[in-house]
Write an enzyme that holds these catalytic residues in place. Structure first.
Site, PDB file in Angstrom:
ATOM      1  N   THR A  38      31.738  43.694  40.032  1.00  0.00           N
ATOM      2  CA  THR A  38      32.047  45.093  39.684  1.00  0.00           C
ATOM      3  C   THR A  38      30.864  45.833  39.037  1.00  0.00           C
ATOM      4  O   THR A  38      30.114  45.248  38.246  1.00  0.00           O
ATOM      5  CB  THR A  38      33.264  45.120  38.727  1.00  0.00           C
ATOM      6  OG1 THR A  38      34.319  44.365  39.336  1.00  0.00           O
ATOM      7  CG2 THR A  38      33.741  46.536  38.454  1.00  0.00           C
ATOM      8  N   GLU A  39      30.750  47.112  39.368  1.00  0.00           N
ATOM      9  CA  GLU A  39      29.717  47.989  38.792  1.00  0.00           C
ATOM     10  C   GLU A  39      30.374  49.306  38.387  1.00  0.00           C
ATOM     11  O   GLU A  39      31.505  49.583  38.810  1.00  0.00           O
ATOM     12  CB  GLU A  39      28.619  48.253  39.839  1.00  0.00           C
ATOM     13  CG  GLU A  39      27.899  46.986  40.251  1.00  0.00           C
ATOM     14  CD  GLU A  39      26.794  47.251  41.273  1.00  0.00           C
ATOM     15  OE1 GLU A  39      26.468  48.432  41.526  1.00  0.00           O
ATOM     16  OE2 GLU A  39      26.250  46.263  41.791  1.00  0.00           O
TER      17      GLU A  39
ATOM     18  N   ALA B 182      31.498  50.861  41.549  1.00  0.00           N
ATOM     19  CA  ALA B 182      32.040  49.982  42.596  1.00  0.00           C
ATOM     20  C   ALA B 182      33.063  49.017  42.025  1.00  0.00           C
ATOM     21  O   ALA B 182      32.718  48.055  41.330  1.00  0.00           O
ATOM     22  CB  ALA B 182      30.898  49.201  43.256  1.00  0.00           C
TER      23      ALA B 182
ATOM     24  N   ILE C 286      32.539  42.014  33.350  1.00  0.00           N
ATOM     25  CA  ILE C 286      32.384  40.640  33.840  1.00  0.00           C
ATOM     26  C   ILE C 286      32.951  39.636  32.838  1.00  0.00           C
ATOM     27  O   ILE C 286      32.434  39.469  31.731  1.00  0.00           O
ATOM     28  CB  ILE C 286      30.901  40.321  34.163  1.00  0.00           C
ATOM     29  CG1 ILE C 286      30.325  41.415  35.086  1.00  0.00           C
ATOM     30  CG2 ILE C 286      30.771  38.927  34.782  1.00  0.00           C
ATOM     31  CD1 ILE C 286      31.131  41.712  36.357  1.00  0.00           C
TER      32      ILE C 286
ATOM     33  N   GLN D 246      77.036  39.855  28.689  1.00  0.00           N
ATOM     34  CA  GLN D 246      76.716  39.754  30.116  1.00  0.00           C
ATOM     35  C   GLN D 246      75.560  40.665  30.527  1.00  0.00           C
ATOM     36  O   GLN D 246      74.764  40.316  31.391  1.00  0.00           O
ATOM     37  CB  GLN D 246      77.953  40.073  30.959  1.00  0.00           C
ATOM     38  CG  GLN D 246      77.758  39.636  32.393  1.00  0.00           C
ATOM     39  CD  GLN D 246      78.989  39.875  33.236  1.00  0.00           C
ATOM     40  OE1 GLN D 246      79.542  40.986  33.273  1.00  0.00           O
ATOM     41  NE2 GLN D 246      79.437  38.850  33.924  1.00  0.00           N
TER      42      GLN D 246
ATOM     43  N   GLU E 103      40.698  41.033  40.272  1.00  0.00           N
ATOM     44  CA  GLU E 103      40.623  40.322  41.557  1.00  0.00           C
ATOM     45  C   GLU E 103      41.347  41.090  42.675  1.00  0.00           C
ATOM     46  O   GLU E 103      42.054  40.511  43.496  1.00  0.00           O
ATOM     47  CB  GLU E 103      41.127  38.887  41.418  1.00  0.00           C
ATOM     48  CG  GLU E 103      40.238  38.132  40.434  1.00  0.00           C
ATOM     49  CD  GLU E 103      40.176  36.646  40.635  1.00  0.00           C
ATOM     50  OE1 GLU E 103      40.474  36.182  41.736  1.00  0.00           O
ATOM     51  OE2 GLU E 103      39.817  35.970  39.667  1.00  0.00           O
TER      52      GLU E 103
HETATM   53  C1  LIG Z   1      39.649  42.516  31.710  1.00  0.00           C
HETATM   54  C2  LIG Z   1      38.920  42.660  33.015  1.00  0.00           C
HETATM   55  C3  LIG Z   1      38.245  41.574  33.534  1.00  0.00           C
HETATM   56  C4  LIG Z   1      37.514  41.708  34.723  1.00  0.00           C
HETATM   57  N1  LIG Z   1      36.783  40.641  35.196  1.00  0.00           N
HETATM   58  C5  LIG Z   1      35.923  40.834  36.233  1.00  0.00           C
HETATM   59  C6  LIG Z   1      34.995  39.806  36.623  1.00  0.00           C
HETATM   60  O1  LIG Z   1      34.980  38.710  36.068  1.00  0.00           O
HETATM   61  N2  LIG Z   1      34.125  40.086  37.632  1.00  0.00           N
HETATM   62  C7  LIG Z   1      34.103  41.286  38.272  1.00  0.00           C
HETATM   63  O2  LIG Z   1      33.265  41.472  39.146  1.00  0.00           O
HETATM   64  N3  LIG Z   1      34.992  42.254  37.948  1.00  0.00           N
HETATM   65  C8  LIG Z   1      35.886  42.071  36.941  1.00  0.00           C
HETATM   66  N4  LIG Z   1      36.763  43.062  36.571  1.00  0.00           N
HETATM   67  C9  LIG Z   1      36.801  44.299  37.331  1.00  0.00           C
HETATM   68  C10 LIG Z   1      38.067  44.443  38.154  1.00  0.00           C
HETATM   69  O3  LIG Z   1      38.074  43.529  39.209  1.00  0.00           O
HETATM   70  C11 LIG Z   1      38.139  45.903  38.623  1.00  0.00           C
HETATM   71  O4  LIG Z   1      38.432  46.685  37.457  1.00  0.00           O
HETATM   72  C12 LIG Z   1      39.211  46.123  39.687  1.00  0.00           C
HETATM   73  O5  LIG Z   1      38.843  45.491  40.892  1.00  0.00           O
HETATM   74  C13 LIG Z   1      39.448  47.614  39.977  1.00  0.00           C
HETATM   75  O6  LIG Z   1      38.261  48.317  40.121  1.00  0.00           O
HETATM   76  P1  LIG Z   1      38.038  49.670  39.277  1.00  0.00           P
HETATM   77  O7  LIG Z   1      38.362  49.358  37.875  1.00  0.00           O
HETATM   78  O8  LIG Z   1      36.691  50.183  39.580  1.00  0.00           O
HETATM   79  O9  LIG Z   1      39.142  50.670  39.818  1.00  0.00           O
HETATM   80  P2  LIG Z   1      39.028  51.633  41.142  1.00  0.00           P
HETATM   81  O10 LIG Z   1      38.591  50.844  42.316  1.00  0.00           O
HETATM   82  O11 LIG Z   1      38.262  52.840  40.773  1.00  0.00           O
HETATM   83  O12 LIG Z   1      40.555  51.998  41.309  1.00  0.00           O
HETATM   84  C14 LIG Z   1      41.239  52.977  40.512  1.00  0.00           C
HETATM   85  C15 LIG Z   1      42.663  53.093  41.037  1.00  0.00           C
HETATM   86  O13 LIG Z   1      42.644  53.543  42.401  1.00  0.00           O
HETATM   87  C16 LIG Z   1      43.345  52.621  43.227  1.00  0.00           C
HETATM   88  N5  LIG Z   1      42.694  52.567  44.533  1.00  0.00           N
HETATM   89  C17 LIG Z   1      41.374  52.328  44.820  1.00  0.00           C
HETATM   90  N6  LIG Z   1      41.162  52.336  46.134  1.00  0.00           N
HETATM   91  C18 LIG Z   1      42.364  52.592  46.722  1.00  0.00           C
HETATM   92  C19 LIG Z   1      42.801  52.727  48.071  1.00  0.00           C
HETATM   93  N7  LIG Z   1      41.964  52.579  49.106  1.00  0.00           N
HETATM   94  N8  LIG Z   1      44.104  53.002  48.294  1.00  0.00           N
HETATM   95  C20 LIG Z   1      44.979  53.126  47.262  1.00  0.00           C
HETATM   96  N9  LIG Z   1      44.616  53.002  45.966  1.00  0.00           N
HETATM   97  C21 LIG Z   1      43.334  52.722  45.701  1.00  0.00           C
HETATM   98  C22 LIG Z   1      43.269  51.294  42.482  1.00  0.00           C
HETATM   99  O14 LIG Z   1      44.307  50.430  42.869  1.00  0.00           O
HETATM  100  C23 LIG Z   1      43.413  51.753  41.043  1.00  0.00           C
HETATM  101  O15 LIG Z   1      44.747  51.953  40.742  1.00  0.00           O
HETATM  102  C24 LIG Z   1      37.532  42.932  35.418  1.00  0.00           C
HETATM  103  C25 LIG Z   1      38.240  44.012  34.902  1.00  0.00           C
HETATM  104  C26 LIG Z   1      38.915  43.898  33.700  1.00  0.00           C
HETATM  105  C27 LIG Z   1      39.641  45.093  33.149  1.00  0.00           C
END
Ligand SMILES: Cc1cc2nc3c(=O)[nH]c(=O)nc-3n(C[C@H](O)[C@H](O)[C@H](O)COP(=O)(O)OP(=O)(O)OC[C@H]3O[C@@H](n4cnc5c(N)ncnc54)[C@H](O)[C@@H]3O)c2cc1C
Length: 381
Positions: A125-126, A129, A156, A278, A365
């Site tokens: 994640t970035e 991204a 991360i 219940q 994930e």
């Molecule tokens: C506590 C924590 C631990 C983490 N650990 C790691 C790690 O170890 N390594 C790592 O690389 N990352 C890690 N992450 C990052 C995590 O995987 C991302 O936050 C996650 O994948 C979502 O990305 P984003 O936050 O950028 O949200 P975005 O991608 O910006 O999404 C925002 C919202 O839009 C929705 N959305 C996006 N695209 C679509 C679409 N096409 N259709 C419908 N809805 C959509 C999403 O579901 C979400 O509700 C971690 C995050 C947290 C909070």
């Protein structure tokens, strides 16, 4: 399909439950309160060989398969979600090496992680991204027989406590997802540094960090698979790790139901134990149904991974398990707070922590919206 646990799996479950109840449960509230990485619990996981349960024995693991890993994660998450994050993150860091690495790379990086001597992290994640991995900006540029990595990663898990980090980069942006490559970076590599720690709603004992790569040179032997194979390795990694997140959600939900059942037997209102109403019995029945369905889905996908690791059913089964189990955990823990009334809202009882811990399983994930996309795509393949 028969989902009864084997004798070995049942023994493993009993062993991990014993450790979880005696060692992890008493510390769970304090870990959450202090927001500290649970080093003591990590040592217990390491000493009991639990950090590489599914990794082949040749590479330092127990070779016990994914069903066993799911059992371990569930039992630990049942009492302390923060500690279970160590297990799910170790799987997320080791699987790219297991899937994409050659024999030497596996001996060098997979083995110490599977043995628990090294902790791992996986940096995808970035800032720009998240769900869309292809919008990463981190690059790895070929130079002097190796690669120079530049970029910033955020969120991360274990970023600040890990020795080995698997990193997702572009080696050729013009090729889109076919230009993505994965590398191993060790924490002592010049140009690598750890940034700010994230303050979170739940899993507050886990370490969530920004990672910075500034002219970070790694030799070619740190590239996993070939150039451009990173996206494939990452997607396969998620197929194997999402069931682990599902098991984490399952454990949190089971822990909440256990707390509710105990509480409702003791708490008396209107002259009767709450367990005799219940209205509350039906809520508990619904919780139990969600938990058992989730467990069944998790065992189904994990046993498919164990018996047929390249099955085309794994991606959507993994997504279904993760989506269902995490939504169930959120629903079950929210109801658990309700059923304990004011005490449920108090930090004196564990269910408010479980409700906060459950939320992340719907997000990381791949959010549950992303899981829907994967499942929908599988219908048209
Ligand atoms: C506590 C924590 C631990 C983490 N650990 C790691 C790690 O170890 N390594 C790592 O690389 N990352 C890690 N992450 C990052 C995590 O995987 C991302 O936050 C996650 O994948 C979502 O990305 P984003 O936050 O950028 O949200 P975005 O991608 O910006 O999404 C925002 C919202 O839009 C929705 N959305 C996006 N695209 C679509 C679409 N096409 N259709 C419908 N809805 C959509 C999403 O579901 C979400 O509700 C971690 C995050 C947290 C909070």
């Amino acid at each position: 399909m028969d989902f009864r646990l084997t004798e070995e799996q049942q023994m493993l479950k009993d062993m991990v439950r014993k450790i979880s109840v005696s060692e992890f449960a008493p510390r769970a509230a304090e870990i959450d309160e202090k927001e500290e990485f649970p080093w003591e619990n990590n040592k217990i996981l390491e000493d009991n060989g639990l950090l590489g349960v599914q990794i082949p024995e040749e590479y330092g693991g127990a070779g016990a398969g994914m069903v066993s890993l799911a059992i371990v994660i569930e039992e630990v998450a049942r009492v302390c979600a923060s500690t279970s994050v160590i297990l799910t993150t170790q799987a997320l860091a080791t699987d790219p090496v297991l899937i994409g690495g050659n024999h030497e790379q596996k001996l060098k990086w997979l083995k110490p992680m599977a043995e628990g001597a090294s902790l791992g992290a996986c940096a995808i994640t970035e800032p720009g991204a998240g769900s869309d991995v292809t919008s990463i900006l981190t690059t790895a540029t070929a130079k002097d027989g190796g690669y120079v990595i530049n970029g910033n990663k955020i969120f991360i898990t274990n970023g600040g406590v890990s020795d080995i980090i698997t990193v997702v980069t572009y080696t050729d942006k013009a090729k889109g997802h076919r230009g993505i490559s994965m590398f191993v970076v060790t924490k002592d590599t010049p140009g690598f540094s750890v940034g700010k720690e994230e303050k979170k709603m739940g899993i507050r004992g886990s370490d969530t960090r920004e990672l910075i790569f500034e002219d970070c040179y790694v030799p070619e032997e740190n590239l996993l698979g070939g150039p451009g194979e990173g996206f494939k390795i990452l997607m396969k990694t998620f197929n194997y790790t999402r069931p682990g997140v599902a098991a984490q959600a399952l454990g949190i939900a089971q822990g909440a139901l256990d707390a509710v059942v105990d509480y409702c037997k003791e708490r008396v209102q209107f002259g009767r134990a709450l367990s005799e109403f219940q209205g509350l019995q039906w809520m508990m029945a619904e919780m139990a149904l969600k938990i058992e369905l989730g467990r069944t889905m998790i065992y189904r996908v994990c046993s498919t991974i164990d018996s047929e690791p390249d099955s085309k059913d794994i991606p959507h089964l993994a997504s279904m398990a993760k989506w269902f189990a995490s939504d169930s955990a959120m629903a079950v823990t929210t109801d658990a707070v309700q059923m304990l009334g004011g005490y449920g809202y108090s930090r004196e009882y564990p269910v408010e922590r479980m409700m906060r811990d459950a939320k992340i399983t719907q997000i990381y994930e791949g959010t549950n919206q992303v899981q829907r996309i994967i499942i929908a795509n599988s219908l048209f393949r």
